[in-house]
Scaffold this motif. Sequence first.
Motif, PDB file in Angstrom:
ATOM      1  N   PRO A 208       0.814  -1.229   0.000  1.00  0.00           N
ATOM      2  CA  PRO A 208       0.000   0.000   0.000  1.00  0.00           C
ATOM      3  C   PRO A 208       0.840   1.268   0.000  1.00  0.00           C
ATOM      4  N   VAL A 209       2.037   1.208   0.591  1.00  0.00           N
ATOM      5  CA  VAL A 209       2.901   2.391   0.574  1.00  0.00           C
ATOM      6  C   VAL A 209       3.302   2.733  -0.859  1.00  0.00           C
ATOM      7  N   LEU A 210       3.714   1.721  -1.616  1.00  0.00           N
ATOM      8  CA  LEU A 210       4.110   1.967  -3.007  1.00  0.00           C
ATOM      9  C   LEU A 210       2.909   2.373  -3.852  1.00  0.00           C
ATOM     10  N   SER A 211       1.750   1.823  -3.555  1.00  0.00           N
ATOM     11  CA  SER A 211       0.539   2.267  -4.261  1.00  0.00           C
ATOM     12  C   SER A 211       0.290   3.743  -3.993  1.00  0.00           C
ATOM     13  N   GLY A 212       0.550   4.159  -2.759  1.00  0.00           N
ATOM     14  CA  GLY A 212       0.415   5.569  -2.419  1.00  0.00           C
ATOM     15  C   GLY A 212       1.416   6.445  -3.150  1.00  0.00           C
ATOM     16  N   VAL A 213       2.625   5.935  -3.346  1.00  0.00           N
ATOM     17  CA  VAL A 213       3.627   6.675  -4.119  1.00  0.00           C
ATOM     18  C   VAL A 213       3.135   6.882  -5.548  1.00  0.00           C
ATOM     19  N   ALA A 214       2.582   5.819  -6.139  1.00  0.00           N
ATOM     20  CA  ALA A 214       2.074   5.929  -7.509  1.00  0.00           C
ATOM     21  C   ALA A 214       0.914   6.909  -7.585  1.00  0.00           C
ATOM     22  N   VAL A 249      -8.007  -0.939  -8.157  1.00  0.00           N
ATOM     23  CA  VAL A 249      -9.182  -0.068  -8.260  1.00  0.00           C
ATOM     24  C   VAL A 249      -8.799   1.320  -8.774  1.00  0.00           C
ATOM     25  N   GLN A 250      -7.644   1.820  -8.320  1.00  0.00           N
ATOM     26  CA  GLN A 250      -7.190   3.155  -8.729  1.00  0.00           C
ATOM     27  C   GLN A 250      -6.352   3.129 -10.011  1.00  0.00           C
ATOM     28  N   ASN A 251      -6.122   1.920 -10.551  1.00  0.00           N
ATOM     29  CA  ASN A 251      -5.358   1.773 -11.796  1.00  0.00           C
ATOM     30  C   ASN A 251      -3.955   2.368 -11.678  1.00  0.00           C
ATOM     31  N   LEU A 252      -3.284   2.021 -10.579  1.00  0.00           N
ATOM     32  CA  LEU A 252      -1.959   2.551 -10.299  1.00  0.00           C
ATOM     33  C   LEU A 252      -0.873   1.621 -10.834  1.00  0.00           C
ATOM     34  N   GLY A 253       0.312   2.168 -11.082  1.00  0.00           N
ATOM     35  CA  GLY A 253       1.376   1.428 -11.751  1.00  0.00           C
ATOM     36  C   GLY A 253       2.201   0.535 -10.845  1.00  0.00           C
ATOM     37  N   HIS A 305       9.880  -5.503 -17.613  1.00  0.00           N
ATOM     38  CA  HIS A 305       9.866  -4.450 -18.639  1.00  0.00           C
ATOM     39  C   HIS A 305       8.449  -4.189 -19.136  1.00  0.00           C
ATOM     40  N   GLU A 306       7.718  -5.243 -19.441  1.00  0.00           N
ATOM     41  CA  GLU A 306       6.358  -5.075 -19.948  1.00  0.00           C
ATOM     42  C   GLU A 306       5.431  -4.512 -18.874  1.00  0.00           C
ATOM     43  N   ALA A 307       5.639  -4.922 -17.619  1.00  0.00           N
ATOM     44  CA  ALA A 307       4.827  -4.378 -16.527  1.00  0.00           C
ATOM     45  C   ALA A 307       5.115  -2.900 -16.309  1.00  0.00           C
ATOM     46  N   VAL A 308       6.391  -2.522 -16.417  1.00  0.00           N
ATOM     47  CA  VAL A 308       6.775  -1.109 -16.272  1.00  0.00           C
ATOM     48  C   VAL A 308       6.175  -0.277 -17.401  1.00  0.00           C
ATOM     49  N   GLU A 309       6.205  -0.803 -18.619  1.00  0.00           N
ATOM     50  CA  GLU A 309       5.609  -0.091 -19.752  1.00  0.00           C
ATOM     51  C   GLU A 309       4.108   0.089 -19.559  1.00  0.00           C
ATOM     52  N   ARG A 310       3.441  -0.922 -19.025  1.00  0.00           N
ATOM     53  CA  ARG A 310       2.001  -0.799 -18.735  1.00  0.00           C
ATOM     54  C   ARG A 310       1.773   0.313 -17.716  1.00  0.00           C
ATOM     55  N   ALA A 311       2.627   0.363 -16.707  1.00  0.00           N
ATOM     56  CA  ALA A 311       2.495   1.387 -15.675  1.00  0.00           C
ATOM     57  C   ALA A 311       2.679   2.785 -16.261  1.00  0.00           C
ATOM     58  N   HIS A 312       3.682   2.936 -17.118  1.00  0.00           N
ATOM     59  CA  HIS A 312       3.929   4.237 -17.731  1.00  0.00           C
ATOM     60  C   HIS A 312       2.767   4.668 -18.629  1.00  0.00           C
ATOM     61  N   ALA A 313       2.085   3.701 -19.210  1.00  0.00           N
ATOM     62  CA  ALA A 313       0.956   4.005 -20.099  1.00  0.00           C
ATOM     63  C   ALA A 313      -0.341   4.203 -19.330  1.00  0.00           C
ATOM     64  N   GLY A 314      -0.283   4.107 -18.006  1.00  0.00           N
ATOM     65  CA  GLY A 314      -1.481   4.296 -17.192  1.00  0.00           C
ATOM     66  C   GLY A 314      -2.432   3.115 -17.224  1.00  0.00           C
ATOM     67  N   GLU A 315      -1.896   1.913 -17.480  1.00  0.00           N
ATOM     68  CA  GLU A 315      -2.738   0.730 -17.618  1.00  0.00           C
ATOM     69  C   GLU A 315      -2.838  -0.101 -16.346  1.00  0.00           C
ATOM     70  N   GLY A 316      -2.287   0.405 -15.245  1.00  0.00           N
ATOM     71  CA  GLY A 316      -2.504  -0.241 -13.965  1.00  0.00           C
ATOM     72  C   GLY A 316      -1.455  -1.248 -13.546  1.00  0.00           C
ATOM     73  N   PRO A 317      -1.757  -1.998 -12.476  1.00  0.00           N
ATOM     74  CA  PRO A 317      -0.775  -2.886 -11.861  1.00  0.00           C
ATOM     75  C   PRO A 317      -0.600  -4.222 -12.578  1.00  0.00           C
TER      76      PRO A 317
END
Length: 440
Positions: A208-214, A249-253, A305-317
């Motif tokens: 949850p801390v990292l989710s809060g950072v995102a 739920v918040q679609n965070l990276g 790498h693919e998960a990070v790219e999804r995060a950068h594109a706003g596609e969630g966790p």
Amino acid sequence: MAIKKKSKPKSSSNGNRPRTTTTRVAADAFVRPSKGTSTHLRSYSIPDLRLEHPDLSVSQSTEKDGHVRYEVTGNLDAPVPPIRDSKYLTKQQCIEIYRFMLLNRKMEVALENLYKQGKVVGGVYFGLGQEACSCASAYALDKDDWFAPMIRNQGSLLVRGFAARDTMMQYMAKADSPTRGRDGTSHFGDIEKRNMVSPISMLGDLIPVLSGVALGARLQGRNVAVMTYIGDGGQSTGVTYEGINFAAVQNLGLVLFIESNLWAYSTPSEMQYRCRDLAERAIGYGIPGIIVDGTDACQVYDAAHEAVERAHAGEGPTLIEAKMMRMKGHAIHDAAAYVPKPMFDFWKKRDPIARFENYLVKEKKWLTTKENAELISEVERVIEEEREIAVNSPMPTPESAEGGVYCEEGCHDIKPKYGIPKIKKGTGNYKATEAAVHLK
């Protein structure tokens, strides 16, 4: 997106349903029902990129003296699979990851020796057998991305710019350590330069801390990836569910690595959870889940790498389960006598560093035998220099203990990292502008 599936019934290592593997990664973690299908019937699939599916089973028995003993059965002589070629890594990047893995291993060997010499305050936690997961995952992050390692992810610190002496001095509680001797374990971070959140002992609380950072970065107009780790035992904690669910739920990276290393302290995975693979839990969160071989640096990197790219594109966790084994006890004081020796022998053959070395030297021929030997010698020289610096660092003075524990008024300013959300003028409220909602 359709998923090509190849199903083959196979006995489960923990006595559950047959395995279904997939040969192609889907953009979604599950397949939604097609038109005309009853809405209460759903077909789910978790991509499994491994080239090997160890068919081992651990059983428990009680001796006459009351002691519990574990036995492992299965194909313990299975051949070691090859490294899967990365879709993204270059020759030079593979060699860099290999060097970080060597640094990770040599640093922990040095730490073990320092402990035996009585120079370490408290215990030491090792990531033996997990270097590919720690180093290759962190290598996939961009400079502005955040991470929060657990106790076995000391390799990720090296990738993100910490020196080996930082970790050594921290364990020895030296004055020049990141916490200036106020802690004797891995509890330190760097939110200014390296975007590292300090590890938290309570398992799952980093999620949850990292989710809060995102979320904080999003409010400042940025989509960043936030990476953290959890073990197979810690994955059962309630705060893990809460943190992942919030990110979903918040679609965070959030990029979450489940280090499925077969033992939660002395409890085998078969006695921790009922599902076949922990990646299956991604389905309940409605997010993508994927399984990789945690001893294969290329597989780990590609998934990260693919998960990070999804995060950068706003596609969630994304939830990534990395399968491997913890090759030492929970900490240095734990001899891991509860682990069946044949199980150790099986996974020793799958040493991530030995496999990657073979891949670079013999398979790809990206390093000659001489170049590899020179690289190993260079790493050993660096670690010895770092060890000398750490050993010669002074212990903190007694009077220094009273400072730096609590933040006193005016000791530092906490400023937004990326900017301040813009507010619509004349609305009389704090509604964010469309630019803050639809991120850059």
